[in-house]
Design a protein around this motif. Structure first.
Motif, PDB file in Angstrom:
ATOM      1  N   VAL A   1       0.865  -1.171   0.000  1.00  9.67           N
ATOM      2  CA  VAL A   1       0.000   0.000   0.000  1.00  9.67           C
ATOM      3  C   VAL A   1       0.903   1.222   0.000  1.00  9.67           C
ATOM      4  CG1 VAL A   1      -1.746   1.286   1.285  1.00  9.67           C
ATOM      5  CG2 VAL A   1      -1.799  -1.211   1.267  1.00  9.67           C
ATOM      6  N   SER A   2       0.700   2.112  -0.930  1.00  7.22           N
ATOM      7  CA  SER A   2       1.564   3.284  -1.022  1.00  7.22           C
ATOM      8  C   SER A   2       1.062   4.410  -0.130  1.00  7.22           C
ATOM      9  CB  SER A   2       1.634   3.781  -2.471  1.00  7.22           C
ATOM     10  OG  SER A   2       0.358   4.206  -2.912  1.00  7.22           O
ATOM     11  N   ASP A   3       2.013   5.266   0.256  1.00  5.33           N
ATOM     12  CA  ASP A   3       1.672   6.506   0.956  1.00  5.33           C
ATOM     13  C   ASP A   3       0.934   6.250   2.262  1.00  5.33           C
ATOM     14  OD1 ASP A   3       1.684   9.265   1.199  1.00  5.33           O
ATOM     15  OD2 ASP A   3      -0.251   9.517   0.219  1.00  5.33           O
ATOM     16  N   ASP A   4       1.476   5.344   3.104  1.00  5.89           N
ATOM     17  CA  ASP A   4       0.776   5.076   4.362  1.00  5.89           C
ATOM     18  C   ASP A   4       1.011   6.179   5.390  1.00  5.89           C
ATOM     19  OD1 ASP A   4       3.150   4.384   6.021  1.00  5.89           O
ATOM     20  OD2 ASP A   4       3.279   2.653   4.713  1.00  5.89           O
TER      21      ASP A   4
ATOM     22  N   GLU B   1      -5.737   2.296   0.518  1.00  3.12           N
ATOM     23  CA  GLU B   1      -5.193   3.635   0.345  1.00  3.12           C
ATOM     24  C   GLU B   1      -6.268   4.699   0.572  1.00  3.12           C
ATOM     25  OE1 GLU B   1      -3.329   3.603  -3.467  1.00  3.12           O
ATOM     26  OE2 GLU B   1      -1.731   2.236  -2.834  1.00  3.12           O
TER      27      GLU B   1
END
Length: 275
Positions: free
Chosen positions: A39-42, A251
Motif C-alpha cells: 500500500v503506497s503513501d501510508d 489507500e
C-alpha cells in the motif's frame, strides 16, 4: 507451471532485501519478488490511532452527552498536565476540543453524521482497530506476510491443497474463496509454491505492517460471482469487473484517516489558540 518441491530445493536460497537502508526491510526469496505488493503513501496511519473525536474518547457514535462527560472526566483524570506534566498539554487541548464538539447535542449530531458517512464508505460502519485478522505464528522479527485478494480469487483450492497450514476456503455470498488464516504456519518455500500455483495471481507477499489495513479493506470489497469472472476471462461476457481492489481501498481508508487526523489536529490548534 508451478515448480515441484524437488525443483524448489535445487534453487538457490539467497534472499533479496527490498530496502537495505531500512532495518525493517522486506527480505524475499528471488522467486517472490514479483509477488510482492504494498500500500503506497501510508504516512504512519496504519496504526489504530484515533482519527475522530469518538475514537479519541472511546465512545460509540450514538453516545449521549452524559457518556461524553463521563469519558472526558475519566480521561482528564489520567492525562491532565497537573498530573503527568507538560508532556500532556497537547492531549489536554485535544480532549477539550473533543468535549466542546460532542457535549453539545447539535454539534455532536452534525459531527456524528460526517463520521458515520466516512466509516460506511469503507466497511459498513465498523472501526479499524489496527489488528490483523489472520493469526500470526511467525517470529517477531519477520517483516512480511501473506495476503489473498479474495475479490479476484476463483476458489480453485490450489493454495489450500499445497499449503493447508496457511490457507483455508471460506464461504461468501457467491462461492468459496481462499484466505490466509494463519501466517507462517508452513515453511516459506511451501508458501511460495502455493503463491505461484495460483492461476489468477491473487496471492501476494505484503509488509507485515500493512497486513491489518489490507485485511480490513478486504472486508468491504465486493466478491463477484466466480462464473461471471470465468466468462469474462474467456471473452464471452462484456460486463466490466466490479472495480473492487483491497489495495486501492486500503489507500482510500488511509486517506480518510489522514484527513480525520488533520481535522482533529486543526481543532486542537484552534482550541489552544483560543485559550
Amino acid at each position: 507451471m508451478a515448480p515441484t518441491r524437488a525443483q524448489w530445493s535445487s534453487r538457490g536460497r539467497h534472499r533479496v532485501r527490498a530496502n537495505k537502508e531500512n532495518s525493517t526491510a522486506i527480505v524475499l526469496l528471488p522467486e517472490a519478488k514479483e509477488y510482492f505488493r504494498e500500500v503506497s503513501d501510508d504516512d504512519g496511519f496504519l496504526a489504530a490511532a484515533p482519527c475522530d473525536f469518538f475514537e479519541l474518547l472511546g465512545l460509540d457514535c450514538d453516545c449521549d452527552d452524559k457518556e461524553v462527560k463521563a469519558a472526558f472526566r475519566r480521561l482528564t483524570k489520567t492525562t491532565h498536565p497537573d498530573i503527568v506534566g507538560a508532556v500532556a498539554e497537547p492531549l489536554a487541548v485535544l480532549l477539550n476540543s473533543a468535549y466542546a464538539t460532542l457535549s453539545n447535542d447539535s454539534t455532536r449530531e452534525a459531527y456524528r453524521k460526517a463520521v458515520e458517512g466516512a466509516r460506511k464508505t469503507f466497511d459498513g460502519g465498523s472501526q479499524f482497530d489496527g489488528k490483523p485478522v489472520s493469526q500470526w505464528l511467525g517470529p517477531d522479527s519477520e517483516t512480511k506476510a501473506i495476503f489473498v485478494d479474495e475479490s479476484t480469487c476463483i476458489g480453485c483450492r490450489a493454495c489450500v491443497t499445497w499449503a493447508a497450514g496457511t490457507f483455508e476456503m471460506v464461504e461468501d455470498q457467491n462461492a468459496g474463496r481462499a484466505r490466509c488464516t494463519r501466517q507462517w504456519n508452513d515453511e516459506e518455500e511451501t508458501m511460495q509454491i502455493a503463491v505461484e500455483m495460483c492461476p489468477v495471481d491473487c496471492i501476494y507477499w505484503v509488509k507485515r505492517s500493512q497486513l491489518a489495513i489490507l485485511e480490513y479493506a478486504m472486508k468491504g470489497c465486493k466478491r463477484e460471482d466466480i462464473a461471471i469472472m470465468a466468462r469474462r476471462r474467456s471473452g464471452n461476457m462484456g460486463s466490466a469487473p466490479s472495480g473492487q481492489n483491497p489495495f486501492a481501498r486500503a489507500e482510500s481508508i488511509l486517506k480518510w484517516r489522514r484527513e480525520g487526523k488533520q481535522f482533529i489536529d486543526a481543532a486542537a490548534k484552534k482550541a489552544g489558540g483560543a485559550e
